[in-house]
Design a protein around this motif. Sequence first.
Motif, PDB file in Angstrom:
ATOM      1  N   UNK A  83       0.837  -1.200   0.000  1.00  0.00           N
ATOM      2  CA  UNK A  83       0.000   0.000   0.000  1.00  0.00           C
ATOM      3  C   UNK A  83       0.869   1.245   0.000  1.00  0.00           C
ATOM      4  N   UNK A  84       0.745   2.088  -1.035  1.00  0.00           N
ATOM      5  CA  UNK A  84       1.592   3.268  -1.120  1.00  0.00           C
ATOM      6  C   UNK A  84       0.821   4.580  -1.036  1.00  0.00           C
ATOM      7  N   UNK A  85      -0.510   4.553  -1.160  1.00  0.00           N
ATOM      8  CA  UNK A  85      -1.274   5.800  -1.075  1.00  0.00           C
ATOM      9  C   UNK A  85      -2.550   5.586  -0.287  1.00  0.00           C
ATOM     10  N   UNK A  86      -2.753   6.425   0.720  1.00  0.00           N
ATOM     11  CA  UNK A  86      -4.007   6.491   1.469  1.00  0.00           C
ATOM     12  C   UNK A  86      -4.480   7.935   1.430  1.00  0.00           C
ATOM     13  N   UNK A  87      -5.697   8.145   0.957  1.00  0.00           N
ATOM     14  CA  UNK A  87      -6.284   9.483   0.941  1.00  0.00           C
ATOM     15  C   UNK A  87      -7.655   9.419   1.616  1.00  0.00           C
ATOM     16  N   UNK A  88      -7.714   9.912   2.846  1.00  0.00           N
ATOM     17  CA  UNK A  88      -8.963   9.969   3.618  1.00  0.00           C
ATOM     18  C   UNK A  88      -9.332  11.409   3.913  1.00  0.00           C
ATOM     19  N   UNK A  89      -8.815  12.342   3.150  1.00  0.00           N
ATOM     20  CA  UNK A  89      -9.020  13.765   3.429  1.00  0.00           C
ATOM     21  C   UNK A  89     -10.469  14.190   3.211  1.00  0.00           C
ATOM     22  N   UNK A  90     -10.824  15.306   3.833  1.00  0.00           N
ATOM     23  CA  UNK A  90     -12.138  15.943   3.650  1.00  0.00           C
ATOM     24  C   UNK A  90     -13.293  15.007   3.959  1.00  0.00           C
ATOM     25  N   UNK A  91     -13.216  14.392   5.144  1.00  0.00           N
ATOM     26  CA  UNK A  91     -14.318  13.622   5.693  1.00  0.00           C
ATOM     27  C   UNK A  91     -14.628  14.164   7.090  1.00  0.00           C
ATOM     28  N   UNK A  92     -15.196  13.333   7.939  1.00  0.00           N
ATOM     29  CA  UNK A  92     -15.556  13.765   9.295  1.00  0.00           C
ATOM     30  C   UNK A  92     -14.975  12.800  10.331  1.00  0.00           C
ATOM     31  N   UNK A  93     -13.808  12.275  10.045  1.00  0.00           N
ATOM     32  CA  UNK A  93     -13.177  11.337  10.955  1.00  0.00           C
ATOM     33  C   UNK A  93     -12.768  12.031  12.255  1.00  0.00           C
ATOM     34  N   UNK A  94     -12.898  11.276  13.354  1.00  0.00           N
ATOM     35  CA  UNK A  94     -12.492  11.772  14.674  1.00  0.00           C
ATOM     36  C   UNK A  94     -11.476  10.787  15.259  1.00  0.00           C
ATOM     37  N   UNK A  95     -11.053  11.056  16.461  1.00  0.00           N
ATOM     38  CA  UNK A  95     -10.114  10.162  17.123  1.00  0.00           C
ATOM     39  C   UNK A  95      -8.677  10.493  16.760  1.00  0.00           C
ATOM     40  N   UNK A  96      -7.798   9.583  17.054  1.00  0.00           N
ATOM     41  CA  UNK A  96      -6.374   9.797  16.824  1.00  0.00           C
ATOM     42  C   UNK A  96      -5.918   9.092  15.551  1.00  0.00           C
ATOM     43  N   UNK A  97      -4.742   9.451  15.117  1.00  0.00           N
ATOM     44  CA  UNK A  97      -4.148   8.788  13.954  1.00  0.00           C
ATOM     45  C   UNK A  97      -3.771   7.367  14.365  1.00  0.00           C
ATOM     46  N   UNK A  98      -4.258   6.357  13.639  1.00  0.00           N
ATOM     47  CA  UNK A  98      -3.975   4.972  14.040  1.00  0.00           C
ATOM     48  C   UNK A  98      -2.474   4.681  14.044  1.00  0.00           C
ATOM     49  N   UNK A  99      -2.011   4.112  15.141  1.00  0.00           N
ATOM     50  CA  UNK A  99      -0.585   3.795  15.234  1.00  0.00           C
ATOM     51  C   UNK A  99      -0.182   2.695  14.262  1.00  0.00           C
ATOM     52  N   UNK A 100      -1.137   1.849  13.860  1.00  0.00           N
ATOM     53  CA  UNK A 100      -0.802   0.728  12.972  1.00  0.00           C
ATOM     54  C   UNK A 100      -0.424   1.181  11.568  1.00  0.00           C
ATOM     55  N   UNK A 101      -0.697   2.454  11.223  1.00  0.00           N
ATOM     56  CA  UNK A 101      -0.263   2.960   9.916  1.00  0.00           C
ATOM     57  C   UNK A 101       1.254   2.840   9.783  1.00  0.00           C
ATOM     58  N   UNK A 102       1.933   2.880  10.921  1.00  0.00           N
ATOM     59  CA  UNK A 102       3.382   2.733  10.904  1.00  0.00           C
ATOM     60  C   UNK A 102       3.867   1.401  10.375  1.00  0.00           C
ATOM     61  N   UNK A 103       2.969   0.429  10.247  1.00  0.00           N
ATOM     62  CA  UNK A 103       3.348  -0.867   9.684  1.00  0.00           C
ATOM     63  C   UNK A 103       3.470  -0.850   8.168  1.00  0.00           C
ATOM     64  N   UNK A 104       3.007   0.237   7.540  1.00  0.00           N
ATOM     65  CA  UNK A 104       2.970   0.307   6.075  1.00  0.00           C
ATOM     66  C   UNK A 104       4.295   0.870   5.572  1.00  0.00           C
ATOM     67  N   UNK A 105       5.259   0.005   5.414  1.00  0.00           N
ATOM     68  CA  UNK A 105       6.630   0.452   5.130  1.00  0.00           C
ATOM     69  C   UNK A 105       6.790   1.048   3.744  1.00  0.00           C
ATOM     70  N   UNK A 106       5.854   0.778   2.810  1.00  0.00           N
ATOM     71  CA  UNK A 106       5.954   1.328   1.459  1.00  0.00           C
ATOM     72  C   UNK A 106       5.034   2.527   1.246  1.00  0.00           C
ATOM     73  N   UNK A 107       4.387   2.989   2.301  1.00  0.00           N
ATOM     74  CA  UNK A 107       3.457   4.107   2.175  1.00  0.00           C
ATOM     75  C   UNK A 107       4.207   5.352   1.696  1.00  0.00           C
ATOM     76  N   UNK A 108       3.730   5.931   0.600  1.00  0.00           N
ATOM     77  CA  UNK A 108       4.402   7.062  -0.033  1.00  0.00           C
ATOM     78  C   UNK A 108       3.610   8.349   0.120  1.00  0.00           C
TER      79      UNK A 108
END
Length: 560
Positions: free
Chosen positions: A380-405
């Motif tokens: 997984x190299x791209x995540x785009x969740x912008x311009x929504x109504x998400x709350x809470x904290x940034x998930x720590x598990x995103x750090x597992x995505x070593x190829x995220x660009x």
Amino acid sequence: MNSTFFARIQSLDLGNNELRGPIPDVLHNMTAVRVLDPSKNYFNSTIPLSLVNSKSIVDLNLGWNEFENIEGGMLSILNKACSLIRSLDLSGNSFLGDVLGSNKNSSRCLVYHLEYLSLTSGGISGDLPDYLGQLKGLKELNLTGNSFYGPIPSSLGELSGLRRLHLENNQLNGTIPPSLWRLSTLEYLSLSHNQLIGSIPDSLGRLVNLVEFDIASNSLEGVISERTFSNLSKLKHLDISSNHLTCNVKSDWVPPFSLDHINMSSCRIRSEFPRWLQTQKEISKLDMSNASISGGFPVWLCNMSYLSYLDLSTNQISGNLPTCDVDNFHSLEVLRLGSNLINGSMSSTMCNLDNLLLLDLSKNNLSGEIPDCWGWQQGLFLINLSSNKFIGTIPSSIGNLSYLTWLHLDDNSLHGELPLTLSDCTSLELLDLGENKISGNIPSWVGESLLLLRILKLRNNTFSGSIPSQLCRLSKLQILDLALNNLSGRIPHCFGKLTGMTKDNDVPQHNITLAFGPVASAPSPAIIAAPTPSIVEPPPPVAPATIARGPGVGIKRRSQ
């Protein structure tokens, strides 16, 4: 080896070497050669007519060199070897001007022999000559990626044995000649990326052997109905995107084909999701973006087990995302649902799509917390969740995505501090967390670990403390936006050494943003660039930031 030796050779393959200069004299009089292939070298200057002195030459491949001219033009080669040559490949050279020439001196002896003609990516310009219609033995004509202009000659309709016609990526204009719809042997027809106008007639259905039909990126208009596709039972690839077409088919239509590639982006559908797509069980790519589709997300899409690419962005799709059985959706690599009206929460199912490469759910009404279950998708190299109504904290598990660009979480209501695990995303080139409620200090590890960052946007949050000098280690940084926070202290002097923001960078001009604003101790304006990284799928456009005056830095204190 002397010329007598070469005169006896019947097949000579010199391809894929680093041979340079003009064609050597010893190759000019190979009177017995049947197959001559000096392709994929650096031969240059002019293609000599003497190359076809052989009385038995069948296959001549001069492709992917640096030739600029053909002695006498291409027609001279065809006329000289008209009774022999069956395959001629001149692709990938550096031809100047009109190489094909006109109808002058055309020969009737061409009719039954040449079967394959390719001049792709050669920089050739001019009109397509009518004499192409005399090459009646042609089975494949490939003129892709040149600068041909003018209309498609109606004489091409005389090529009754033609199976493949590739005219894409030129500047051809006018309407598609009706004579093309008589080519009943045609299997591949690609006219995309030209300037064609007019409509697609129902007589397209006469092409009963058609496997691939691509007319994308023209200015075609009119209505396409089920009659247009009647009798196309062999069709596998359909691309009618980026035109001005209206698609109007009956709700109970059962197509005669089973497609694996469908691109109807920008076709005006103006209804709920087309039901006929349920019959297409072998789809691997489906693009129905910007098609005025309304209604809910079709649950039956979850059963498309071959689907690897799905783009339904820029529609009016509403309701919740369905919870798909991961086993049925295991092939999915690209999911684009941005710019719709989708609401509800984001299912943890997304985390279990282990082949996913790109996820875009931006510009919807999604709410709740972002699931903290990432890590299965190692590509997984791209995540785009912008311009929504998400709350809470940034998930720590995103750090597992070593190829995220590219990571876009901007314009939500996320809070808390940046998780330390993000420091493991060492492939990040874009990190946009702007327009949230994220607090705490800007961690020093941003500059110590995320060394590939080109774009860092933290604007309009509640970051406090000083700006870490470690950000100066981001030598590739080209946009830095820290505006509208509660930062204090001094701007690090080393910001002036962020060379990635200088005018000398090789950045495409269409990606350059100039923006100015007041900030202390900023000596001069700079060019702020947002280049696209080298990835398999282009990311969504990055909105220009409000950047303050200075070397590509936007820093403004939040109003108290």
